[in-house]
Design an enzyme around this catalytic site. Structure first.
Site, PDB file in Angstrom:
ATOM      1  CB  CYS A 426      -0.922  -0.015   1.220  1.00 18.56           C
ATOM      2  SG  CYS A 426      -1.983   1.448   1.356  1.00 18.56           S
ATOM      3  CG  HIS A 447      -4.874  -1.664   2.488  1.00 13.05           C
ATOM      4  ND1 HIS A 447      -3.630  -1.209   2.857  1.00 13.05           N
ATOM      5  CD2 HIS A 447      -4.770  -3.013   2.415  1.00 13.05           C
ATOM      6  CE1 HIS A 447      -2.814  -2.229   3.019  1.00 13.05           C
ATOM      7  NE2 HIS A 447      -3.471  -3.336   2.748  1.00 13.05           N
ATOM      8  CB  CYS A 450      -5.265   3.408   2.922  1.00 12.03           C
ATOM      9  SG  CYS A 450      -4.588   2.289   4.163  1.00 12.03           S
ATOM     10  NE  ARG A 677      27.658 -24.627 -14.040  1.00 11.91           N
ATOM     11  CZ  ARG A 677      28.093 -24.286 -15.244  1.00 11.91           C
ATOM     12  NH1 ARG A 677      28.401 -23.049 -15.487  1.00 11.91           N
ATOM     13  NH2 ARG A 677      28.211 -25.188 -16.189  1.00 11.91           N
ATOM     14  N   GLY A 679      27.158 -24.718  -5.679  1.00 11.98           N
ATOM     15  CA  GLY A 679      27.371 -24.985  -4.271  1.00 11.98           C
ATOM     16  C   GLY A 679      26.951 -26.406  -3.925  1.00 11.98           C
ATOM     17  CD  GLN A 680      29.488 -27.172  -1.128  1.00 12.13           C
ATOM     18  OE1 GLN A 680      28.951 -26.208  -0.597  1.00 12.13           O
ATOM     19  NE2 GLN A 680      30.673 -27.108  -1.714  1.00 12.13           N
ATOM     20  CB  VAL A 681      22.240 -30.035  -2.957  1.00  9.52           C
ATOM     21  CG1 VAL A 681      20.769 -30.236  -2.602  1.00  9.52           C
ATOM     22  CG2 VAL A 681      22.380 -29.074  -4.120  1.00  9.52           C
ATOM     23  CG  ASP A 787      22.990 -25.279 -16.013  1.00 11.46           C
ATOM     24  OD1 ASP A 787      23.550 -25.676 -17.052  1.00 11.46           O
ATOM     25  OD2 ASP A 787      23.341 -25.657 -14.881  1.00 11.46           O
ATOM     26  CG  ASP A 804      19.814 -26.843  -9.695  1.00  8.04           C
ATOM     27  OD1 ASP A 804      19.299 -26.592  -8.594  1.00  8.04           O
ATOM     28  OD2 ASP A 804      20.695 -27.695  -9.849  1.00  8.04           O
TER      29      ASP A 804
END
Length: 951
Positions: A426, A447, A450, A677, A679-681, A787, A804
């Site tokens: 708002c 709103h 308002c 590429r 990062g880690q999962v 990708d 991804d």
């Protein structure tokens, strides 16, 4: 009242030794986690970053609360019941880590010699004497006293103080030493540039370049001071204190080097002040010295940098440019110029108390303040040079182009219509909303409740030639439907962009849609306002060319026949007939040059691949930016902001991100299930089983953090059965993570290469249809995968889930492990890239700058379609250089060896078309897949024998 009495009685109740130990150990675990995060922010993140400073303040206040809780638990246990384990809480070594005391001092202090409770009972002098015995310096003593003072206040109040009182007021200088800022003998180049272009602004005498001399032991905080208008030029009264809404916070211990480092911008304590005007008389009486005159709202727009009468923390550093109008007798003619004396407030010569200064003004904010104020342009209000005016007087016409005329305001009612948004804020109250009203004229969103407090509609009455003739026009430009040029919202003009939520707008505030917003150049005054025509420019002034001319505006072309020389780069308010649009020039594709592989090139370290890349045109960049910015929340034009060279933040972006922010402490990280590429999962838990992808990006990089937030904004609006479910993200550095639902089954990469699984035509078509559905949904949302490959597709009992998507933009800005002369290529990545992307590969080209598009995602789907039938990647046995050359020139693998049918190979050739315009959309691909002939059951099936028996 009953609840408060209950809580107070519970706090006063004694605790047993076992319960007190349990609570202290639980709080100690939270302290250990918070301290590790605090040290990571202090050492591995940029101290000048606003987000980093906010996180550091939050962690410090939490730690103060935790230590106070341990003291309270320990106090509830009787002295005769305490043991050595309970006496070890709270730990003094952890408190010293918060204060950033050196390790040498920590090693000298043993737990038996000194405790935190002992320090709390001492005075500041006793604390310094005690700690100096162990090798602490004066700076560490000052920080320790500041932290202990905050802990005492919180502990005595029982935690009932406000959150602002939990913040430690760190000192910025060493006590006992005077910190005299260095005063330059002459103005800086920035000030000299402005003084040379302003004929009546001169520097004052050298005694005004005096440093402030604080008393010993008093922390000195620097701040851009206010400007005042005084009746006497030689008096320097102290500036009025700041309002309570702007609380000054000193920097954290790790950020003290930012305050000490001399900025590249002019020194803060340098004062450049134009000489004052003679004393003004009113009713034959002189005003008493030292009394500041009342302010005037009509004159506030005379000074560059003020656009509207609003109050926000992001504009707190502009308080030094305020100009107050003296009480002058009413003139009979409105055209009589006003005489103003402008005191520059950049480091006034008087001693200002420390509580009135804000040390959080970093070098970056001050640099943006000075750089944002460009030289005075020729359209600055003229300076009178008559003999009756003093040489130290700045004369400005009453109706300057920067002054909004109140007599032209109106009370036009809004034309509201009911709207529904996925997430919107708002404009009036700053809270989120799903259903609301939107004005058809000024695009105000609020709103239903308002509407009574909403400002008047953004319509102005503009004088044109004859004052009796009035022309009404809307405040938005005529090319509002242009996707590149989006209209500015009311909040963009009058509400700070750095605050996630804003207070209610003042009813008395008159909106000025034509005034430049907070991100525009504040010292430029060439934008014409409704109250006066644009002043003529001298022949020497060369105005900039228009950014986005739109000749399709017959109404404004008829009403506003202004020369094109007055067209400036604030907002496209007027369309001029002599502006010719620049034709688009087609870009030429770069050439791929493959050098022969020799031993010399390898030994010398030269790149094996050299690609000549030509820069993309501005039209393509603006088109790509328009596609990225097409979201529910409206943003400022990115191309316009880049032309202004002024950073700006979208206020609603932070509000949307808060809805999906998950505290990192709430996550339970399990075993590692994947690594790539990005990062880690990890397999984790957050109200159930989830997949936690830790984003491994470089620290202290704003571009990477912005790219991560953009992808989170894209993730938040995805809801599809073939797209992984987004649940939230951790956006507090250094912990950045994306939390999604845990995908069951196996990746399509492993399914295709499993010889036990039979993939007939029906199954491959069903898998491809599921992928096409998910990708078509993402493209409809304006999201590019970038990708798409079989490793990012999960398959479980006929159900396909795509993961991804969009994360390639985050990995593209990574520089870790990158070499200047090497191109990093992962296995199986090249065969998924379209030819137009292959031809742009270069060691110098970052991955996030590659020309990904919807057509490139279609090409990647063709590779998956090939992999489903061949059960292997194309060009697998060939080196990377050969794959780049073949795919860059449009060559395709031999399809006859696979034994595909004509219908299957046709789909593959359509997806692998060299020209990206010839590739089909995912909607057309769905139709092509449905037209594939279905494989019937064999004639030896029992059903056929049953039918033959009936015959």
């Amino acid at each position: 009242m009953d609840e408060e009495n209950m809580t107070k009685s519970e706090e006063q109740q004694p605790l047993s030794l076992q319960k007190a130990l349990q609570q202290c150990e639980l709080v100690q675990n939270m302290i250990d986690l918070s301290i590790s995060n605090l040290e990571g922010l202090r050492t591995k993140c940029a101290a000048s970053n606003d987000l980093t400073q906010k996180e550091i303040r939050t962690l410090e206040s939490k730690l103060v609360k935790y230590f106070s809780r341990q003291l309270s638990c320990k106090k509830k246990v009787a002295l005769q019941e305490r043991n050595a384990e309970l006496d070890g809480f709270p730990q003094l070594r952890h408190w010293f880590r918060i204060v950033d005391v050196r390790k040498e001092v920590l090693e000298e202090i043993s737990p038996d010699q000194l405790s935190l409770e002992d320090l709390l009972e001492m005075t500041d002098e006793q604390v310094c004497e005690t700690v100096e015995k162990y090798g602490a310096n004066q700076e560490e003593c000052a920080r320790l006293n500041a932290s202990l003072s905050c802990l005492r206040n919180v502990h005595k109040s029982g935690g009932n103080l406000s959150k602002q009182d939990w913040i430690i007021q760190w000192p910025t200088t060493e006590p006992g030493q005077e910190s005299n800022p260095v005063c330059p003998p002459e103005p800086s180049p920035w000030i000299r540039t402005h003084l040379s272009q302003s004929p009546r602004v001169q520097t004052k005498c050298p005694q005004h370049f005096c440093p402030t001399s604080p008393t010993p032991g008093t922390p000195v905080y620097t701040q851009v001071d206010r400007l005042t208008v005084d009746a006497y030029p030689n008096l320097c009264p102290p500036p009025p204190p700041l309002e309570s809404g702007h609380r000054s916070l000193p920097p954290s211990p790790r950020q003290r080097h930012v305050v000490r480092t001399p900025p590249r911008t002019p020194n803060i304590v340098t004062t450049v002040t134009p000489p004052g005007t003679p004393p003004m008389r009113r009713k034959n009486k002189l005003k008493p010295p030292g009394t500041p005159p009342p302010s005037s709202r009509k004159l506030i727009h005379l000074i560059p940098g003020f656009t509207a009468l609003h109050r926000s923390k992001s504009h707190e550093f502009q308080l030094g440019n305020r100009v107050d109008e003296a009480n002058t007798p009413k003139a009979k003619k409105k055209s009589k110029p006003l005489n103003l004396k402008i005191h520059s407030g950049v480091g006034s010569c008087e001693n200002i108390p420390a509580q009135q200064r804000s040390p959080l003004l970093s070098e970056r904010s001050l640099r943006s303040f000075f750089v944002g104020h460009g030289p005075f342009l020729p359209s600055t209000p003229p300076v009178h040079t008559e003999a009756n005016f003093s040489a130290n007087t700045l004369s400005v016409p009453r109706w300057s182009p920067q002054i909004p005329r109140r007599d032209l305001g109106n009370s036009i009612k809004h034309r509201f219509s009911t709207k529904y948004w996925m997430s919107q804020t708002c404009t009036v109250c700053g809270k989120g909303m799903l259903f609301g009203l939107k004005c058809k004229n000024c695009k105000l969103k609020c709103h239903n409740k308002c509407t009574k407090e909403a400002p008047p509609c953004h319509l102005l009455i503009i004088h044109r030639g004859d004052p009796a003739r009035l022309v009404r026009t809307e405040s938005v430009p005529c090319d509002i439907n242009n996707p590149v040029r989006k209209p500015a919202r009311y909040s963009d003009l009058h509400i700070s962009q750095t605050l996630p939520k804003t207070n209610k707008i003042n009813k008395d505030h008159i909106p000025v849609p034509y005034q430049p917003d907070s991100s525009s150049n504040p010292s430029s005054t060439t934008s014409s306002t409704p109250s006066s025509p644009a002043p003529p420019l001298p022949p020497s002034a060369t105005p900039p060319s228009p950014l986005h001319p739109s000749p399709q505006c017959p109404r404004q072309k008829k009403n506003f026949n202004l020369p094109a020389s007055h067209y400036y780069k604030y907002k496209q308010q007027f369309i001029f007939p002599d502006v010719v649009p620049v034709p688009e020039t087609p870009t030429r594709a770069p050439q791929v040059i493959l050098h022969p592989v020799t031993s010399n090139t390898i030994l010398e370290g030269n790149p094996l691949l050299q690609i000549e890349v030509e820069p993309t045109s501005e039209n393509e960049e603006s088109h790509n930016e328009a596609e990225e910015s097409e979201d529910e929340f409206e943003e400022m034009n990115l191309s316009l902001l880049s032309a202004r060279s002024f950073p700006r933040k979208a206020s609603q972006t932070s509000i949307f991100l808060q809805e999906w922010d998950i505290p990192f402490e709430q996550l339970e990280i399990g075993e590692l299930i994947g690594k790539g590429r990005f990062g880690q999962v990890y397999h984790g838990r957050w109200h159930g089983e989830v997949a936690i992808r830790l984003i491994d990006i470089e620290r202290d990089n704003e571009d990477q953090l912005k790219a991560f937030k953009r992808e989170v904004m894209a993730y938040r609006q995805t809801r599809h059965e073939n797209v992984v479910l987004f649940m939230g993200a951790c956006m507090s550095p250094p912990h950045l993570a994306i939390i999604t639902s845990l995908c069951k089954g196996r990746t399509l990469y492993s399914v295709v290469r499993d010889a036990k699984i039979v993939l007939d035509v029906n199954k491959t078509r069903q898998i491809a249809q599921e992928i096409v559905k998910g990708m078509g949904y993402l493209h409809a949302k304006g999201i590019l995968h970038k990708d798409l490959k079989s490793k990012n597709v999960f398959y479980d009992n006929g159900k396909v889930v795509i993961t991804d998507f969009g994360l390639f933009s985050i990995s593209g800005v990574l520089q870790a492990g990158r070499r200047d002369d090497k191109l990093r290529i992962q296995n199986g990545w090249l065969c998924h890239l379209a030819p137009e992307i292959i031809r742009q590969l270069s060691p110098d080209t970052e991955e996030d700058k590659l020309p990904f598009s919807k057509h490139s995602d279609v090409f990647a789907l063709g590779t998956i379609w090939y992999e489903l039938h061949a059960r292997e990647w194309p060009f697998k046995t060939q080196p990377a250089e050969a794959i780049i050359w073949q795919m860059g020139t449009g060559m395709k693998p031999n399809l006859s060896q696979i034994g595909m049918g004509k219908e299957i190979s046709d789909i593959l050739l359509f997806c692998w078309a060299f020209e990206q315009e010839e590739r089909p959309t995912f909607t057309k691909l769905m139709d092509m897949l449905e037209k594939l002939p279905k494989r019937n059951r064999r004639l030896s099936h029992p059903g056929h024998f049953w039918k033959s028996a009936e015959l």
